[in-house]
Design a protein around this motif. Structure first.
Motif, PDB file in Angstrom:
ATOM      1  N   SER A   1      -4.706  -0.311  -5.505  1.00  7.45           N
ATOM      2  CA  SER A   1      -4.368  -1.598  -4.929  1.00  7.45           C
ATOM      3  C   SER A   1      -3.044  -1.994  -5.573  1.00  7.45           C
ATOM      4  O   SER A   1      -2.991  -2.280  -6.776  1.00  7.45           O
ATOM      5  CB  SER A   1      -5.457  -2.613  -5.263  1.00  7.45           C
ATOM      6  OG  SER A   1      -4.897  -3.898  -5.293  1.00  7.45           O
TER       7      SER A   1
ATOM      8  N   ARG B   1       0.768  -3.915  -4.778  1.00 13.56           N
ATOM      9  CA  ARG B   1       1.773  -4.547  -3.935  1.00 13.56           C
ATOM     10  C   ARG B   1       2.973  -4.909  -4.776  1.00 13.56           C
ATOM     11  O   ARG B   1       2.830  -5.320  -5.925  1.00 13.56           O
ATOM     12  CB  ARG B   1       1.189  -5.758  -3.209  1.00 13.56           C
ATOM     13  CG  ARG B   1       0.552  -6.767  -4.140  1.00 13.56           C
ATOM     14  CD  ARG B   1      -0.187  -7.818  -3.373  1.00 13.56           C
ATOM     15  NE  ARG B   1      -1.306  -7.254  -2.646  1.00 13.56           N
ATOM     16  CZ  ARG B   1      -2.126  -7.973  -1.884  1.00 13.56           C
ATOM     17  NH1 ARG B   1      -1.921  -9.249  -1.726  1.00 13.56           N
ATOM     18  NH2 ARG B   1      -3.152  -7.413  -1.290  1.00 13.56           N
TER      19      ARG B   1
ATOM     20  N   THR C   1       3.716  -2.289   6.878  1.00 10.57           N
ATOM     21  CA  THR C   1       2.815  -2.487   5.743  1.00 10.57           C
ATOM     22  C   THR C   1       3.549  -2.272   4.419  1.00 10.57           C
ATOM     23  O   THR C   1       3.424  -3.089   3.505  1.00 10.57           O
ATOM     24  CB  THR C   1       1.623  -1.511   5.837  1.00 10.57           C
ATOM     25  OG1 THR C   1       1.137  -1.520   7.181  1.00 10.57           O
ATOM     26  CG2 THR C   1       0.516  -1.918   4.905  1.00 10.57           C
TER      27      THR C   1
ATOM     28  N   GLU D   1       3.131  -3.913   0.668  1.00  9.71           N
ATOM     29  CA  GLU D   1       1.788  -3.477   0.264  1.00  9.71           C
ATOM     30  C   GLU D   1       1.839  -1.968   0.068  1.00  9.71           C
ATOM     31  O   GLU D   1       1.452  -1.202   0.954  1.00  9.71           O
ATOM     32  CB  GLU D   1       0.778  -3.806   1.372  1.00  9.71           C
ATOM     33  CG  GLU D   1       0.706  -5.263   1.728  1.00  9.71           C
ATOM     34  CD  GLU D   1      -0.532  -5.916   1.137  1.00  9.71           C
ATOM     35  OE1 GLU D   1      -1.136  -5.298   0.232  1.00  9.71           O
ATOM     36  OE2 GLU D   1      -0.881  -7.023   1.557  1.00  9.71           O
TER      37      GLU D   1
END
Lengths: 320, 273
Positions: A61, A63, A276, A282
């Motif tokens: 995860s 970003r 994205t 991200e």
């Protein structure tokens, strides 16, 4: 890989019989790698290292707007994407564009190839030049050209179509799913049909002229000759053209970005990946989209090569 | 029969050139004409060209043009030199792994560019290649190298290499034989490959969009997407069209001059099956 395993015993056998030859083979192999190596290693470095990086990033995860929150999440990015309808609609649109453009281009490209092949000598050079122009034009430019033609603000297509009875001349082409996709596909077809027709031209040149003539003498119609003689003989060329164009169409980006920016049902997978990662930053999620897109293209290539049984490396290996 | 050919030729010409003509007429329109939905301008004006060459969009367009030319030429040059060596080895020498080289270059040419963009974007930002010429030249090699290797390998295999030995038998040194016999035979293929590779680098949009952020390295296709016109309220349609025409001119000249070689190069590349 196969070359290595078959070449090895051959080399050692030679060694035991004629050592002089073996020394030359070794020197030749070394020279071969010195010459081919730089190109080979650059390709590996540019492709495989970033691909591994993308694979790795896709498990986090991560970003760029909050770079310190990097956390290992396993395959959950993939799960997020594959349960999101955005991915599946992007997939459907991409497949639709690929199938339609390649089918149309194949028919058009074959017609153009026939024209180039049979063209009377006085126009051959001219026809070839004209056909090459769309191929040489930058895709972004061609996208703008088609966009302006159909744009409701500056285009004249609606104006011209107003002359045809029963046609909606107020259609805002880029505000509706079907019509926006149509113009996008038109621009793709215009731009890349030359590529297909050139590959098919090479295929046509390989059809033995005598075969077709013999069939004609035996009373075969033109259509019979086309299906029984010409097309079967250029199978390889058709397969290569379809394969390369299908892979290319699946990666479509420029035309969609310029004309609709993915709105009105035109979001393709490349654009989804771009949006994205590079727009929303991200990186983890975007990497997963990229990896999935890569898997789609790789699968497409694998199926194509298997189904068509085209060994693309054959005839390129020289003396081996 | 001949009349039929002329009609067909005319039809193909219109289909292939019409969108180009469309951009051309748009580039000569005044702002007032841009929204009158006509093909031809009511009065021909060069103001769009003035705007991008001497006017408000000058910086944006000319630096992008310079970036595009520089980056594409360097990427083409490197790709052609490396691909020539590689293709020569493939056509002339027996070495283990030859098929691996060809297979890898095929895989690279099938690769979806967008899948590389995210990792490159990240890596380039870390090591400082983001928004630089080198940061585009390296990924461009992944576009130009594979097709250059395939085209050249196919081309080199058609060269009658025995001529080189024949020249040596006639008393030439190996270097002389290579230079006088092989180089002239190989040069057209190398040249064609260079043109095709240049087309491909010149055409790129995805890398140009994603790996640049300023005029330091932004290429023409990316700059076209960023054109916003002289003022906020003026549509950039005219300026974009003028810029599009300017970047199309060199390509059309290349096509007209070298169509014979380009056709030969494109057709010899992939189809031998």
């Amino acid at each position: 890989m196969t070359t290595e395993s078959t070449a090895q015993p051959a080399a050692s056998r030679k060694k035991s019989v004629r050592p002089v030859k073996s020394k030359r083979t070794k020197a030749e192999a070394r020279l071969g790698w010195w010459l081919a190596g730089p190109a080979f290693f650059i390709m590996i470095a540019v492709i495989f290292y970033p691909l591994m990086q993308a694979l790795w990033d896709s498990l986090f995860s991560y970003r760029l707007t909050a770079p310190d929150d990097r956390e290992f999440v396993g395959l959950s990015n993939y799960l997020t994407i594959l349960t999101d309808s955005v991915w599946w609609s992007g997939f459907a649109v991409t497949v639709l564009i690929t199938v339609v453009t390649v089918a149309v281009e194949l028919v058009l490209g074959f017609a153009l190839a026939l024209v180039m092949h049979k063209a009377i000598t006085s126009t051959r050079g001219f026809v070839r030049t004209v056909i090459l122009v769309p191929y040489g034009i930058v895709t972004v430019v061609s996208a703008y050209a088609w966009y302006y033609m159909f744009s409701i603000d500056s285009g004249y297509m609606n104006n011209w179509m107003g002359w045809v009875p029963g046609v909606d001349s107020d259609l805002n082409w880029f505000a509706q799913a079907g019509s926006a996709l149509t113009v996008i596909m038109l621009s793709e077809i215009w731009k890349t049909t030359p590529f297909i027709s050139l590959l098919l031209l090479a295929g046509l040149a390989q059809v033995p002229e005598e075969l077709s003539e013999a069939a004609a003498v035996d009373g075969a119609t033109w259509r019979q000759r086309l299906w029984k003689v010409i097309l079967p003989n250029m199978k390889a060329a058709i397969m290569v053209a379809v394969l390369f164009r299908a892979l290319d169409a699946f990666r479509i980006f420029d035309a969609v970005f310029i004309m609709t920016n993915g709105d009105y049902g035109t979001e393709v997978l490349s654009l989804l990946a771009y949006r994205t990662s590079i727009v929303r930053l991200e990186i983890g999620l975007g990497s997963a989209v990229s990896v999935l897109l890569f898997l789609c293209v790789a699968l497409l290539a694998f199926i194509a090569v298997k189904v068509f049984k085209v060994d693309l490396a054959r005839g390129q290996g020289g003396k081996s | 029969m001949v009349a039929g050919w002329w009609i067909l030729t005319a039809f193909i010409t219109v289909w292939c050139l019409f969108p180009v003509a469309s951009i051309l007429t748009t580039s000569f329109k005044t702002p007032g004409d841009l929204s009158n939905n006509q093909f031809l301008p009511t009065s021909w004006s060069t103001m769009n060209y003035e705007e991008i060459i001497t006017g408000a969009s000058r910086e944006l367009f000319l630096t992008a043009l310079w970036n595009s030319i520089g980056i594409s030429v360097i990427a083409t040059f490197i790709a052609v030199v490396l691909a020539t060596l590689c293709a020569y080895a493939i056509a002339r020498l027996n070495f283990p792994g030859k098929r691996v080289v060809l297979t890898v270059s095929l895989m690279v040419s099938m690769f979806p560019v967008i899948s590389l963009v995210t990792p490159l974007f990240n890596m380039w930002r870390t090591i400082g290649l983001y928004d630089t010429w080198l940061g585009l030249i390296i990924p461009y090699l992944s576009l130009t190298l594979p097709i250059a290797i395939w085209t050249l390998a196919a081309f080199f295999q058609q060269i009658p290499w025995e001529l080189e030995q024949a020249a040596q038998v006639d008393g030439a040194t190996p270097l002389q034989a290579f230079r006088k016999v092989i180089v002239p035979l190989a040069l057209p293929g190398v040249f064609t490959t260079a043109i095709i590779a240049f087309f491909i680098a010149w055409n790129d949009f995805v890398y140009g969009m994603s790996l640049t952020s300023s005029e330091a390295a932004r290429t023409v296709p990316a700059a076209l997407a960023f054109f916003s016109g002289a003022s906020q309220f003026e549509s950039p349609t005219g300026a974009i069209s003028a810029a599009a025409i300017i970047v199309t001119i060199p390509i059309v000249i290349l096509v007209v001059l070298f169509q014979r070689q380009i056709v030969a190069g494109l057709t010899s590349g992939a189809v031998k099956g």
